[in-house]
Design a protein around this motif. Structure first.
Motif, PDB file in Angstrom:
ATOM      1  N   LEU A 102       0.972  -1.082  -0.059  1.00 10.28           N
ATOM      2  CA  LEU A 102      -0.097  -0.005   0.084  1.00 10.28           C
ATOM      3  C   LEU A 102       0.959   1.340  -0.083  1.00 10.28           C
ATOM      4  N   LEU A 103       1.982   1.069   0.565  1.00 11.65           N
ATOM      5  CA  LEU A 103       3.244   2.366   0.751  1.00 11.65           C
ATOM      6  C   LEU A 103       4.158   2.216  -0.459  1.00 11.65           C
ATOM      7  N   MET A 104       3.770   1.418  -1.550  1.00 14.87           N
ATOM      8  CA  MET A 104       4.720   1.373  -2.937  1.00 14.87           C
ATOM      9  C   MET A 104       4.166   1.577  -3.964  1.00 14.87           C
ATOM     10  N   PRO A 105       3.613   2.757  -4.103  1.00 20.89           N
ATOM     11  CA  PRO A 105       3.109   3.250  -5.609  1.00 20.89           C
ATOM     12  C   PRO A 105       3.848   3.107  -6.746  1.00 20.89           C
ATOM     13  N   ARG A 106       3.297   2.592  -7.814  1.00 26.12           N
ATOM     14  CA  ARG A 106       4.245   2.603  -8.909  1.00 26.12           C
ATOM     15  C   ARG A 106       4.887   3.850  -9.478  1.00 26.12           C
ATOM     16  N   ARG A 107       4.079   4.938  -9.207  1.00 27.94           N
ATOM     17  CA  ARG A 107       4.426   6.267  -9.427  1.00 27.94           C
ATOM     18  C   ARG A 107       4.069   7.198  -8.180  1.00 27.94           C
ATOM     19  N   GLY A 108       5.098   7.750  -7.658  1.00 25.48           N
ATOM     20  CA  GLY A 108       4.763   8.755  -6.509  1.00 25.48           C
ATOM     21  C   GLY A 108       5.766   8.209  -5.305  1.00 25.48           C
ATOM     22  N   HIS A 109       5.341   8.917  -4.170  1.00 23.39           N
ATOM     23  CA  HIS A 109       6.371   8.867  -3.155  1.00 23.39           C
ATOM     24  C   HIS A 109       6.115   7.481  -2.105  1.00 23.39           C
ATOM     25  N   SER A 110       7.205   7.158  -1.568  1.00 22.02           N
ATOM     26  CA  SER A 110       7.207   6.001  -0.847  1.00 22.02           C
ATOM     27  C   SER A 110       7.753   6.541   0.688  1.00 22.02           C
ATOM     28  N   PRO A 111       7.341   6.172   1.698  1.00 18.86           N
ATOM     29  CA  PRO A 111       7.818   6.816   2.853  1.00 18.86           C
ATOM     30  C   PRO A 111       9.137   6.703   3.040  1.00 18.86           C
ATOM     31  N   SER A 132       2.551   9.483   1.118  1.00 28.07           N
ATOM     32  CA  SER A 132       2.560   8.271   0.097  1.00 28.07           C
ATOM     33  C   SER A 132       1.268   7.814   0.120  1.00 28.07           C
ATOM     34  N   LEU A 133       0.323   7.764   0.994  1.00 25.85           N
ATOM     35  CA  LEU A 133      -1.074   7.201   0.647  1.00 25.85           C
ATOM     36  C   LEU A 133      -1.674   7.946  -0.449  1.00 25.85           C
ATOM     37  N   ALA A 134      -1.540   9.213  -0.483  1.00 26.75           N
ATOM     38  CA  ALA A 134      -2.192  10.223  -1.463  1.00 26.75           C
ATOM     39  C   ALA A 134      -1.870   9.735  -2.922  1.00 26.75           C
ATOM     40  N   CYS A 135      -0.897   8.779  -2.899  1.00 24.04           N
ATOM     41  CA  CYS A 135      -0.369   8.614  -4.319  1.00 24.04           C
ATOM     42  C   CYS A 135      -1.092   7.551  -4.849  1.00 24.04           C
ATOM     43  N   THR A 136      -1.831   6.702  -4.183  1.00 21.41           N
ATOM     44  CA  THR A 136      -2.648   5.607  -4.485  1.00 21.41           C
ATOM     45  C   THR A 136      -3.962   5.958  -4.392  1.00 21.41           C
ATOM     46  N   PRO A 166      14.617  -3.126 -13.789  1.00 19.10           N
ATOM     47  CA  PRO A 166      15.401  -2.376 -14.546  1.00 19.10           C
ATOM     48  C   PRO A 166      15.508  -0.853 -14.267  1.00 19.10           C
ATOM     49  N   ASP A 167      14.979  -0.465 -13.065  1.00 21.41           N
ATOM     50  CA  ASP A 167      14.695   0.822 -12.718  1.00 21.41           C
ATOM     51  C   ASP A 167      16.085   1.724 -12.029  1.00 21.41           C
ATOM     52  N   VAL A 168      16.235   2.959 -12.200  1.00 20.22           N
ATOM     53  CA  VAL A 168      17.121   3.700 -11.318  1.00 20.22           C
ATOM     54  C   VAL A 168      16.340   4.625 -10.818  1.00 20.22           C
ATOM     55  N   ILE A 169      16.658   4.766  -9.254  1.00 20.70           N
ATOM     56  CA  ILE A 169      15.713   5.455  -8.444  1.00 20.70           C
ATOM     57  C   ILE A 169      16.515   6.328  -7.604  1.00 20.70           C
ATOM     58  N   THR A 170      15.802   7.652  -7.335  1.00 20.88           N
ATOM     59  CA  THR A 170      16.280   8.480  -6.438  1.00 20.88           C
ATOM     60  C   THR A 170      15.438   9.029  -5.628  1.00 20.88           C
ATOM     61  N   GLY A 171      15.787   9.549  -4.574  1.00 21.23           N
ATOM     62  CA  GLY A 171      14.815   9.753  -3.456  1.00 21.23           C
ATOM     63  C   GLY A 171      15.356  10.491  -2.225  1.00 21.23           C
ATOM     64  N   PHE A 172      14.380  10.806  -1.326  1.00 27.01           N
ATOM     65  CA  PHE A 172      14.975  11.169   0.072  1.00 27.01           C
ATOM     66  C   PHE A 172      14.886  12.673  -0.231  1.00 27.01           C
ATOM     67  N   ASP A 173      13.822  13.252   0.827  1.00 26.40           N
ATOM     68  CA  ASP A 173      13.753  14.801   0.831  1.00 26.40           C
ATOM     69  C   ASP A 173      14.593  14.912   2.185  1.00 26.40           C
ATOM     70  N   PRO A 174      14.824  16.267   2.661  1.00 29.43           N
ATOM     71  CA  PRO A 174      15.562  16.671   3.749  1.00 29.43           C
ATOM     72  C   PRO A 174      14.591  16.318   4.998  1.00 29.43           C
ATOM     73  N   PRO A 175      15.158  15.939   6.023  1.00 28.86           N
ATOM     74  CA  PRO A 175      16.681  15.857   6.339  1.00 28.86           C
ATOM     75  C   PRO A 175      17.527  14.784   5.694  1.00 28.86           C
ATOM     76  N   GLY A 231      12.088   3.576   4.726  1.00 28.91           N
ATOM     77  CA  GLY A 231      13.392   2.954   4.206  1.00 28.91           C
ATOM     78  C   GLY A 231      14.606   4.173   4.149  1.00 28.91           C
ATOM     79  N   PRO A 232      15.048   4.616   5.389  1.00 26.41           N
ATOM     80  CA  PRO A 232      16.059   5.792   5.075  1.00 26.41           C
ATOM     81  C   PRO A 232      17.171   5.105   4.732  1.00 26.41           C
ATOM     82  N   PRO A 233      18.040   6.273   3.956  1.00 26.24           N
ATOM     83  CA  PRO A 233      19.219   5.953   3.587  1.00 26.24           C
ATOM     84  C   PRO A 233      20.049   5.270   4.528  1.00 26.24           C
TER      85      PRO A 233
END
Length: 325
Positions: free
Chosen positions: A62-71, A107-111, A217-226, A75-77
Motif C-alpha cells: 500500500l506504501l509502494m505506489p508505482r509512481r509517486g512517493h514511498s515513505p 505516500s497514501l495520497a499517491c494511491t 530495470p529501474d534507476v531510483i532517486t529519493g529522500f527529501d530533507p533531512p 526505508g531511510p538511507p
C-alpha cells in the motif's frame, strides 16, 4: 520526462557508496508484485514461492505506489557503508511517529482510495502503532525473502561497490556517474535521470550511491530533507546472480585444477568473500578457504579487505587461465 540533481561544490565531497539490506528487502517486496522486475529472479521466485505465500505484504504494498512517493522513514538511507539489517530496522523503529504520520499520508495520497481506506485511516489515527506494525512487517519480509540469500546478494553488491570505487579513483565522480547506468547523463554540475519531473539541489548533502539487486530495470532517486539524497541503480552482474554451481566451470579448467578449485576460480567473475562463495557453490567454508589460499599463493587471486570481509578477485593471470579454460 527527466529529473535533475544539481551539485554544488560541497556535494562532490559528500558522495559515498553504501549497501543496504533494508533497501533490498523493500525492493524484494516490490518485485513480488512487479512482473517487469522478475526476469532475472525466476530461480529466487521459485525458491521463496511457498514461504512468500504465507506473508501478508498488503500493508507494505500500500506504501509502494508505482509512481509517486514511498515513505522515507520506512526505508531511510543506510547509516554506514555496510550497515546490518538489525541496525537499519532499529532506525526505522526509532522513527518519530508524527513525522512518520505526515510522510505516510503523503505516500497514501499517491494511491487512489488509500487515504480513506480502513488501513490508511487506522495508521494515521495511531502513528505509534503504525511504526511498530510496519517495522514488524519489514522484519518478517527480511527473514523470509532476503536473509536466506543475503550472503550471495551482499557479495554481488559489495563487488559492485569495489569495482565502482576503483573507477571513481581512475576517472573521477563526473565520469563515473554515467557509468552506473547508461540512462544517466552528466554535464559537469547536473545529473539527469530518466523519468520524473523534479528538480533537486543537493545543498551540500552529497549523494548516497547504492547498487541494488532487485531494483532492475529501474534507476531510483529519493529522500527529501533531512535525509541524504540517494541514487539506487542496478548492480553489475545481476544477470548471473542465480547461476547454479558448476554451470560455468570449463572442463579443461576442471582437469587442470580439480573440480572444486576450478569452480572457485570460475565463480570469481566479480570479487567475493569466502562465505559468499561457499553459499554460491554449495561447499563448506573451510574447503573454499583452503582453495582460495592455494589460488592466491599461486598468483591467480588477490585478496583485500572491504569492511568486515576479505574479498578475493582474479589477477590477470587468473583471468587468463579462467578464460583459456
Amino acid at each position: 520526462m527527466a529529473s535533475h540533481l544539481h551539485f554544488g561544490e560541497d556535494d562532490f565531497l559528500n558522495c559515498r557508496f553504501a549497501v543496504s539490506p533494508l533497501w533490498e528487502t523493500h525492493d524484494a517486496v516490490r518485485t513480488l508484485r512487479r512482473p517487469d522486475r522478475q526476469g532475472y529472479h525466476v530461480p529466487w521466485l521459485r525458491r521463496i514461492r511457498t514461504a512468500a505465500a504465507g506473508l501478508d505484504l498488503a500493508p507494505l504494498w500500500l506504501l509502494m505506489p508505482r509512481r509517486g512517493h514511498s515513505p522515507d522513514w520506512l526505508g531511510p538511507p543506510p547509516i554506514g557503508p555496510a550497515a546490518t539489517f538489525e541496525e537499519e530496522i532499529a532506525a526505522v523503529r526509532a522513527a518519530d511517529p508524527e513525522a512518520a504520520r505526515e510522510d505516510t499520508a503523503r505516500s497514501l495520497a499517491c494511491t487512489p482510495g488509500a487515504l480513506a481506506s480502513e488501513q490508511g485511516r487506522a495508521w494515521l489515527a495511531d502513528p505509534v502503532r503504525m511504526v511498530r506494525e510496519l517495522a514488524d512487517a519489514l522484519e518478517v519480509a527480511w527473514r523470509v525473502l532476503v536473509e536466506p540469500e543475503w550472503p550471495r546478494l551482499r557479495a554481488l553488491l559489495e563487488a559492485d561497490v569495489a569495482f565502482h570505487s576503483r573507477r571513481l579513483a581512475e576517472v573521477g565522480l563526473g565520469a563515473l556517474l554515467p557509468e552506473l547506468d547508461s540512462r544517466l547523463s552528466w554535464d559537469g554540475r547536473t545529473l539527469t535521470l530518466p523519468g520524473g519531473v523534479y528538480e533537486r539541489r543537493l545543498g551540500g548533502r552529497g549523494l548516497v550511491l547504492m547498487p541494488s539487486v532487485f531494483c532492475w530495470p529501474d534507476v531510483i532517486t529519493g529522500f527529501d530533507p533531512p535525509w541524504q539524497p540517494a541514487l539506487v541503480y542496478p548492480a553489475r552482474g545481476v544477470g548471473g546472480l542465480w547461476a547454479e554451481p558448476g554451470t560455468r566451470t570449463p572442463e579443461a579448467l576442471v582437469r587442470l585444477l580439480g573440480r572444486n578449485r576450478a569452480a572457485v576460480l570460475a565463480a570469481l567473475d566479480d570479487p567475493a568473500s569466502t562465505t559468499a562463495l561457499a553459499h554460491r557453490l554449495g561447499l563448506a567454508p573451510s574447503s573454499v578457504s583452503s582453495h582460495l589460499s592455494l589460488l592466491r599463493d599461486s598468483g591467480l587471486l588477490t585478496a583485500r579487505r572491504y569492511g568486515h570481509q576479505v574479498l578475493y578477485e582474479r589477477t590477470p593471470l587468473g583471468i587468463a587461465l579462467a578464460s583459456a579454460g
